[in-house]
Design an enzyme around this catalytic site. Structure first.
Site, short mmCIF file in Angstrom:
data_model
loop_
_atom_site.label_atom_id
_atom_site.label_comp_id
_atom_site.label_asym_id
_atom_site.label_seq_id
_atom_site.Cartn_x
_atom_site.Cartn_y
_atom_site.Cartn_z
N TYR A 33 70.07 30.18 10.10
CA TYR A 33 69.58 30.55 11.42
C TYR A 33 70.73 31.01 12.30
CZ TYR A 33 71.46 26.31 13.64
OH TYR A 33 72.30 25.34 14.13
N LYS A 147 75.58 28.45 8.29
CA LYS A 147 74.71 28.01 9.40
C LYS A 147 73.32 27.72 8.84
CE LYS A 147 74.10 28.84 14.35
NZ LYS A 147 74.31 27.45 14.72
N GLU A 180 83.64 18.61 14.35
CA GLU A 180 83.02 19.35 15.46
C GLU A 180 81.89 18.51 16.03
OE1 GLU A 180 80.98 22.91 14.02
OE2 GLU A 180 80.44 21.87 12.19
N LEU A 205 81.48 24.94 11.56
CA LEU A 205 80.92 26.27 11.77
C LEU A 205 81.94 27.11 12.56
CD1 LEU A 205 78.27 27.96 11.46
CD2 LEU A 205 77.88 27.42 13.86
N1 PDD Z 1 74.75 25.60 17.58
N2 PDD Z 1 79.00 23.87 15.48
C1 PDD Z 1 77.71 23.63 15.16
C2 PDD Z 1 77.41 22.55 14.17
C3 PDD Z 1 76.68 24.38 15.77
O1 PDD Z 1 75.40 24.14 15.44
C4 PDD Z 1 77.01 25.38 16.72
C5 PDD Z 1 75.96 26.21 17.37
C6 PDD Z 1 78.38 25.58 17.03
C7 PDD Z 1 78.83 26.63 18.02
O2 PDD Z 1 78.62 27.93 17.49
P1 PDD Z 1 78.33 29.19 18.46
O3 PDD Z 1 79.46 29.26 19.39
O4 PDD Z 1 78.25 30.33 17.52
O5 PDD Z 1 77.01 28.89 19.15
C8 PDD Z 1 79.33 24.82 16.39
C9 PDD Z 1 73.61 26.33 18.08
C10 PDD Z 1 73.79 26.76 19.50
C11 PDD Z 1 72.35 25.50 17.86
O6 PDD Z 1 72.23 24.97 16.75
O7 PDD Z 1 71.51 25.41 18.76
#
Ligand code: PDD
Length: 283
Positions: A33, A147, A180, A205
């Site tokens: 996703y 992801k 993270e 991620l």
């Molecule tokens: N989450 N780490 C994890 C485990 C994440 O699920 C996300 C993003 C990030 C940050 O990635 P980005 O900057 O590309 O949003 C780091 C999204 C927002 C979610 O699952 O809702």
């Protein structure tokens, strides 16, 4: 106005939008996703998100359901049909529907679902007051660079944070280093002013916000160290913050109940939050 989703080739009101009961996303979390922020009705950093989507699909050997141009049209159309000015687009691709069997099915067509919803811009109080973070063991698999929709460990972690009155949980690996957050990347600023975040290997991620922020940090000439850090280092850090497409840069003011720095949002986190949008690509 009823919300409209794009599901396997059709734009449908949510109450009619459905995927097959044997969809592998439902049965095996066999899918990936993206969450893309929408500002002024436009996508933030869409190109980077779509590139990461392609990589995630490639790692799982799921064929792309649409070409980039067609996918871009669908994303914009879902935003338009939902009248979203400020909000997010969620897109999910699974390996498709097939009789339940672990190995890849011979003839499944990937399922693509796109939804969009309005949201208020990130609550300014989060930036002004900062957030509390707790720590939990990282119990996830070893390919967090993909992801994947298999988010149960993240779900349990975020719930633990909520139950402790915190906004996020930082996951700590077996050697005591922070990986993270459950849906955000983790950062600290050391006492001598270096911004530190873990390298984007298989353990985290590679956040798009993280990538964009690296440009901001370089441009502002800030000291930067891409290396893992421990919680002991975080407890004594001058600042801490999180990043994600939905939270942008949000300062952390409490870690496991202890104040970070003087317990107020740090100067660097606040400046990066302010400057982030000048560097994001809006399309
Ligand atoms: N989450 N780490 C994890 C485990 C994440 O699920 C996300 C993003 C990030 C940050 O990635 P980005 O900057 O590309 O949003 C780091 C999204 C927002 C979610 O699952 O809702």
């Amino acid at each position: 106005m009823s919300r409209i989703a794009y599901v396997a080739g059709q734009y449908l009101p949510h109450r009619q939008a459905a995927v097959h009961i044997e969809d592998r996303g439902f049965q095996f979390a066999d899918g990936v996703y993206e969450v893309i922020s929408v500002v002024g009705g436009r996508l933030v950093d869409a190109e980077r998100h779509l590139k990461r989507l392609k990589r995630s699909l490639g790692e799982l050997r799921i064929p792309a359901p649409l070409g980039d141009a067609a996918l871009g049209i669908v994303l914009h159309e879902v935003i338009r049909r939902n009248g979203v000015d400020t909000g997010i687009v969620y897109l999910q691709v699974t390996r498709g529907a097939a009789p339940r069997e672990h190995a890849f099915p011979k003839a499944a067509k990937p399922t693509l679902v796109v939804t969009s919803r309005r949201s208020r811009p990130p609550d300014p109080r989060l930036g002004d007051d900062g957030i509390a973070v707790i720590t939990i063991p990282d119990i996830r698999w070893q390919r967090c660079d993909i992801k994947s929709v298999a988010l149960i460990a993240n779900v349990l972690g975020k719930q633990q944070a909520r139950e402790k009155g915190a906004y996020e949980a930082w996951q700590v690996d077996q050697v005591g280093q922070v990986t993270e957050g459950t849906s955000t990347n983790a950062w600290i600023v050391t006492c001598d002013g270096a911004v530190v975040t873990r390298p984007a290997d298989f353990g985290i991620l590679r956040g798009i916000t993280r990538t964009v922020l690296l440009d901001v940090i370089a441009e502002q000439g800030l000291k930067f160290e891409e290396r893992p850090f421990t919680m002991d280092e975080a407890y004594t850090a001058r600042e801490a913050f999180i990043t994600s497409a939905t939270q942008f840069v949000t300062p952390v003011v409490r870690l496991d109940g202890r104040p970070v720095g003087n317990g107020a949002p740090g100067l660097i986190a606040t400046a990066l939050r302010r400057d982030f949008h000048d560097h994001a690509e809006i399309a």
